[in-house]
Write a protein that holds these residues in place. Structure first.
Motif, PDB file in Angstrom:
ATOM      1  N   TYR A 102       1.035  -1.246   0.225  1.00  0.00           N
ATOM      2  CA  TYR A 102       0.047   0.061   0.037  1.00  0.00           C
ATOM      3  C   TYR A 102       0.875   1.187   0.003  1.00  0.00           C
ATOM      4  O   TYR A 102       1.857   1.388   1.028  1.00  0.00           O
ATOM      5  CB  TYR A 102      -0.883   0.057   1.464  1.00  0.00           C
ATOM      6  N   PRO A 103       0.636   2.298  -1.021  1.00  0.00           N
ATOM      7  CA  PRO A 103       1.383   3.534  -0.818  1.00  0.00           C
ATOM      8  C   PRO A 103       1.278   4.378   0.416  1.00  0.00           C
ATOM      9  O   PRO A 103       2.185   5.051   0.968  1.00  0.00           O
ATOM     10  CB  PRO A 103       0.919   4.327  -2.152  1.00  0.00           C
ATOM     11  N   PHE A 104       0.012   3.985   1.048  1.00  0.00           N
ATOM     12  CA  PHE A 104      -0.268   5.051   2.187  1.00  0.00           C
ATOM     13  C   PHE A 104       0.044   4.359   3.882  1.00  0.00           C
ATOM     14  O   PHE A 104      -0.433   5.090   4.668  1.00  0.00           O
ATOM     15  CB  PHE A 104      -1.550   5.511   2.189  1.00  0.00           C
ATOM     16  N   LYS A 105       0.182   3.173   3.735  1.00  0.00           N
ATOM     17  CA  LYS A 105       0.524   2.540   4.936  1.00  0.00           C
ATOM     18  C   LYS A 105       1.625   1.533   5.098  1.00  0.00           C
ATOM     19  O   LYS A 105       1.808   0.834   3.882  1.00  0.00           O
ATOM     20  CB  LYS A 105      -0.688   1.910   5.642  1.00  0.00           C
ATOM     21  N   ALA A 106       2.443   1.673   6.227  1.00  0.00           N
ATOM     22  CA  ALA A 106       3.676   0.651   6.117  1.00  0.00           C
ATOM     23  C   ALA A 106       3.861  -0.016   7.216  1.00  0.00           C
ATOM     24  O   ALA A 106       3.512   0.589   8.308  1.00  0.00           O
ATOM     25  CB  ALA A 106       4.888   1.300   5.547  1.00  0.00           C
ATOM     26  N   GLY A 107       4.424  -1.355   7.243  1.00  0.00           N
ATOM     27  CA  GLY A 107       4.898  -1.940   8.620  1.00  0.00           C
ATOM     28  C   GLY A 107       6.546  -1.498   8.853  1.00  0.00           C
ATOM     29  O   GLY A 107       7.093  -0.972   7.678  1.00  0.00           O
ATOM     30  N   VAL A 108       6.926  -1.327  10.067  1.00  0.00           N
ATOM     31  CA  VAL A 108       8.145  -0.949  10.465  1.00  0.00           C
ATOM     32  C   VAL A 108       8.733  -1.781  11.487  1.00  0.00           C
ATOM     33  O   VAL A 108       8.131  -1.789  12.527  1.00  0.00           O
ATOM     34  CB  VAL A 108       8.292   0.633  11.065  1.00  0.00           C
ATOM     35  N   ASN A 109       9.979  -2.398  11.109  1.00  0.00           N
ATOM     36  CA  ASN A 109      10.344  -3.402  12.058  1.00  0.00           C
ATOM     37  C   ASN A 109      11.079  -2.487  13.370  1.00  0.00           C
ATOM     38  O   ASN A 109      11.705  -1.765  13.215  1.00  0.00           O
ATOM     39  CB  ASN A 109      11.283  -4.327  11.566  1.00  0.00           C
ATOM     40  N   ILE A 110      10.571  -2.924  14.531  1.00  0.00           N
ATOM     41  CA  ILE A 110      11.273  -2.087  15.533  1.00  0.00           C
ATOM     42  C   ILE A 110      12.162  -3.198  16.282  1.00  0.00           C
ATOM     43  O   ILE A 110      13.338  -2.619  16.898  1.00  0.00           O
ATOM     44  CB  ILE A 110      10.628  -1.360  16.647  1.00  0.00           C
ATOM     45  N   MET A 111      11.898  -4.328  16.284  1.00  0.00           N
ATOM     46  CA  MET A 111      12.803  -5.320  16.469  1.00  0.00           C
ATOM     47  C   MET A 111      12.651  -6.745  16.152  1.00  0.00           C
ATOM     48  O   MET A 111      11.704  -6.810  15.194  1.00  0.00           O
ATOM     49  CB  MET A 111      12.518  -5.551  18.222  1.00  0.00           C
ATOM     50  N   TYR A 112      13.671  -7.674  16.072  1.00  0.00           N
ATOM     51  CA  TYR A 112      13.415  -8.971  15.384  1.00  0.00           C
ATOM     52  C   TYR A 112      13.619 -10.022  16.619  1.00  0.00           C
ATOM     53  O   TYR A 112      14.477  -9.783  17.682  1.00  0.00           O
ATOM     54  CB  TYR A 112      14.729  -8.766  14.601  1.00  0.00           C
ATOM     55  N   GLY A 113      13.007 -11.283  16.414  1.00  0.00           N
ATOM     56  CA  GLY A 113      13.408 -12.041  17.317  1.00  0.00           C
ATOM     57  C   GLY A 113      12.706 -12.118  18.528  1.00  0.00           C
ATOM     58  O   GLY A 113      11.825 -11.299  18.583  1.00  0.00           O
ATOM     59  N   CYS A 114      12.742 -13.353  19.363  1.00  0.00           N
ATOM     60  CA  CYS A 114      12.033 -13.424  20.659  1.00  0.00           C
ATOM     61  C   CYS A 114      12.866 -14.030  21.411  1.00  0.00           C
ATOM     62  O   CYS A 114      13.457 -14.998  21.325  1.00  0.00           O
ATOM     63  CB  CYS A 114      10.799 -13.873  20.234  1.00  0.00           C
ATOM     64  N   ASP A 115      12.682 -13.497  22.959  1.00  0.00           N
ATOM     65  CA  ASP A 115      13.446 -14.138  24.087  1.00  0.00           C
ATOM     66  C   ASP A 115      12.401 -14.829  25.037  1.00  0.00           C
ATOM     67  O   ASP A 115      12.917 -15.398  25.930  1.00  0.00           O
ATOM     68  CB  ASP A 115      14.165 -13.220  24.842  1.00  0.00           C
ATOM     69  N   ASN A 116      11.310 -14.956  24.648  1.00  0.00           N
ATOM     70  CA  ASN A 116      10.234 -15.427  25.705  1.00  0.00           C
ATOM     71  C   ASN A 116       9.965 -16.895  25.957  1.00  0.00           C
ATOM     72  O   ASN A 116       9.686 -17.358  27.061  1.00  0.00           O
ATOM     73  CB  ASN A 116       8.883 -14.878  25.399  1.00  0.00           C
ATOM     74  N   PHE A 117      10.336 -17.647  24.852  1.00  0.00           N
ATOM     75  CA  PHE A 117      10.189 -19.053  24.783  1.00  0.00           C
ATOM     76  C   PHE A 117       8.968 -19.647  25.535  1.00  0.00           C
ATOM     77  O   PHE A 117       8.768 -20.317  26.432  1.00  0.00           O
ATOM     78  CB  PHE A 117      11.555 -19.634  25.533  1.00  0.00           C
ATOM     79  N   CYS A 118       7.835 -19.198  24.810  1.00  0.00           N
ATOM     80  CA  CYS A 118       6.317 -19.838  25.374  1.00  0.00           C
ATOM     81  C   CYS A 118       6.752 -21.183  24.861  1.00  0.00           C
ATOM     82  O   CYS A 118       7.310 -21.428  23.824  1.00  0.00           O
ATOM     83  CB  CYS A 118       5.508 -19.151  24.410  1.00  0.00           C
ATOM     84  N   SER A 119       6.351 -22.166  25.719  1.00  0.00           N
ATOM     85  CA  SER A 119       6.786 -23.586  25.338  1.00  0.00           C
ATOM     86  C   SER A 119       6.204 -24.251  24.174  1.00  0.00           C
ATOM     87  O   SER A 119       6.696 -25.189  23.732  1.00  0.00           O
ATOM     88  CB  SER A 119       6.358 -24.570  26.754  1.00  0.00           C
ATOM     89  N   TYR A 120       5.193 -23.774  23.631  1.00  0.00           N
ATOM     90  CA  TYR A 120       4.661 -23.982  22.230  1.00  0.00           C
ATOM     91  C   TYR A 120       5.213 -23.460  21.172  1.00  0.00           C
ATOM     92  O   TYR A 120       4.997 -24.092  20.055  1.00  0.00           O
ATOM     93  CB  TYR A 120       3.249 -23.917  22.332  1.00  0.00           C
ATOM     94  N   CYS A 121       5.940 -22.563  21.286  1.00  0.00           N
ATOM     95  CA  CYS A 121       6.290 -21.670  20.195  1.00  0.00           C
ATOM     96  C   CYS A 121       7.821 -21.959  19.538  1.00  0.00           C
ATOM     97  O   CYS A 121       8.685 -22.065  20.284  1.00  0.00           O
ATOM     98  CB  CYS A 121       6.033 -20.249  20.597  1.00  0.00           C
ATOM     99  N   ILE A 122       7.586 -21.917  18.257  1.00  0.00           N
ATOM    100  CA  ILE A 122       8.833 -22.248  17.286  1.00  0.00           C
ATOM    101  C   ILE A 122       9.607 -20.902  17.129  1.00  0.00           C
ATOM    102  O   ILE A 122      10.960 -20.879  16.748  1.00  0.00           O
ATOM    103  CB  ILE A 122       8.464 -23.089  16.411  1.00  0.00           C
TER     104      ILE A 122
END
Ligand code: 5AD
Ligand code: SF4
Length: 467
Positions: free
Chosen positions: A174-194
């Motif tokens: 879309y020309p009028f809206k955009a995603g912006v990464n503020i961080m990458y990855g995850c340290d939470n290790f929810c037990s079900y999550c890959i």
């Protein structure tokens, strides 16, 4: 910090351009999964377009097809393999056709081995950690295809990375809206999550780089940004000159010319009072919070390693609803976690009835190899889990509809996103994330309009422009 690397990657884009410029080649990227992947695909498409490809939709026709994969649940894997298998014929017809796979699924060794054994027509594989190296990898496969005429494959998956390389070309949907990464990855290790295994450790971008990117986007016509991270509330925790997510949000929303700021995803354990205050005091921040619950049972939450209780979650929801007028809360819920019983499930239903989510995304637990939960024994049968899932759909639909109905007759501002499937109609998104279908001219796409909500259809409204 990564200036040299960036120059190197850009030089590959130039080399590809020279190599393919007279060939009239087409390319497509097929995206599975979350907003992060959608954002990554915009980067991949940006590189392809700058390299001289014409971007099309049709994967049978395209000379270069890249699948950007998701592996959060198993059915995503199955869908991918169906699509890859179907391309075999078009590869036989077009000997120079290149099929590639990247993204989360390719961070799993077994999946890469499976692709290499089963789908010989796949010529290129890379993972999430070296997506910045796409120009280089693409040049390698193209030079082997067109210059050396070898039947080489380019397979490169890294176990981890420290590189945060931004500002390579991007092709926004879309020309009028955009995603912006503020961080990458995850340290939470929810037990079900890959995710922590395939996206790596949490890494935040410097606030000044994020602000620069948003300012650039605004100059380029963007009115709405979505700040993206697996757990935005822990933004900056590991940075040297760190600021809180609340402060970052405040800074971004004060950028002149920007009209709306969204963010995704919030982890309930880190949602601060400061953040509620910032949202409350700033109308440019969307009245929508995605707050995954996963389960309402304290036992299951503990087994999931979520680090909050049912009571804490409900307390947070109350605080948010009291502090931020007109806010909508959406959530994710998993049924059939290995230790979940019918009693545990009742606790989830209890939270839904109390939190009154406007929108709920429901998932059946899917066992992911390598995660902690994958070693747990199931205490429920498939039939019991299916019953719970059906019940969950019914309850969340009723609760959502009840919430949506409260806004009938009111007027809200919405950003017009696209044409509706019905001719002469458009779709707009409100600050609270609800979609509204209404009659209007195509020229309104990308603009804000005032809409009166006439009728609730459960997960969207029918409305009309308020003059
Ligand atoms: N099984 C089912 N759902 C999952 N999710 C993450 N991992 C799994 C899994 N193994 C869901 C969670 C998360 C959303 C993005 O996907 O609800 O919030
Ligand atoms: Fe997965 Fe939990 Fe990280 Fe979300 S917060 S990406 S569910 S590990």
């Amino acid at each position: 910090m990564f200036d040299e690397l960036k120059e190197k990657e850009i030089s590959y884009i130039d080399k590809i351009y020279d190599l393919i410029k007279d060939k009239n080649l087409t390319a497509t990227v097929v995206t599975f999964g979350c907003q992060m992947n959608a954002k990554d695909s915009e980067k991949l498409l940006g590189v392809l377009e700058k390299s001289g490809y014409r971007i099309i939709e049709n994967e049978e026709e395209a000379d270069f097809v890249l699948f950007n994969t998701c592996t959060v649940r198993e059915n995503a894997n199955k869908r991918l393999y169906g699509r890859i298998g179907q391309l075999k014929n078009s590869c036989t017809l077009n000997k120079n056709k290149i099929v590639g796979i990247c993204g989360c699924m390719m961070q799993e060794r077994d999946e890469v081995d499976y692709v290499l054994e089963k789908y010989k027509h796949v010529k290129m594989i890379f993972g999430t950690h070296n997506i910045y190296d796409f120009p280089h990898l693409l040049y390698d496969i193209l030079s082997s295809t067109y210059l050396d005429k070898e039947n080489k494959k380019v397979i490169e998956v890294l176990a981890k990375t420290d590189v945060i390389l931004e500002n390579l070309p991007q092709l926004r949907k879309y020309p009028f809206k955009a995603g912006v990464n503020i961080m990458y990855g995850c340290d939470n290790f929810c037990s079900y999550c890959i995710v922590p295994y395939v996206r790596g450790r949490e890494r935040s971008r410097d606030a000044s780089d994020i602000i620069d990117e948003v300012e650039f986007l605004v100059r380029d016509g963007v009115k709405e940004v979505m700040l993206l991270g697996q757990n935005v509330n822990s933004y900056g925790n590991k940075l040297e000159n760190s600021i809180s997510f609340a402060k970052l949000l405040d800074k971004v929303s004060s950028i002149e010319g920007l009209s709306m700021v969204r963010f995704m995803t919030s982890h309930p354990k880190d949602f601060s009072d400061e953040l509620i205050e910032v949202i409350k005091n700033n109308k440019k921040i969307a009245r929508h919070i995605h707050l995954p619950l996963q389960s309402g049972s304290n036992k299951v939450l503990l087994d999931m390693n979520r680090k909050y209780t049912k009571e804490k979650y409900l307390e947070l929801v109350n605080k948010i609803r009291e502090g931020i007028k007109d806010v909508a809360i959406s959530t994710d819920i998993i049924v059939g976690f290995p230790t979940e019983t019918d009693e545990d499930f009742q606790e989830t239903i209890d939270v839904i009835n109390k939190a009154k989510f406007e929108q709920t995304f429901t998932f059946v637990y899917s066992k992911r190899t390598g995660t902690k939960a994958s070693t747990l024994e199931n205490v429920s049968t498939d039939a019991e889990i299916k019953n719970r899932f059906d019940k969950l759909l019914e309850v969340t639909k009723n609760v959502g509809e009840e919430q949506y109905k409260k806004n009938i007759g009111k007027v809200f501002t919405g950003l017009v996103e696209e044409k509706d499937i019905i001719d002469g109609y458009l779709t707009a998104r409100l600050s609270n994330n609800a979609l509204v279908h209404f009659q209007g001219e195509k020229s309104l796409i990308g603009k804000f309009v005032e809409l009166e909500l006439k009728e609730s259809k459960g997960f969207y409204y029918n409305g009309s422009i308020k003059n």
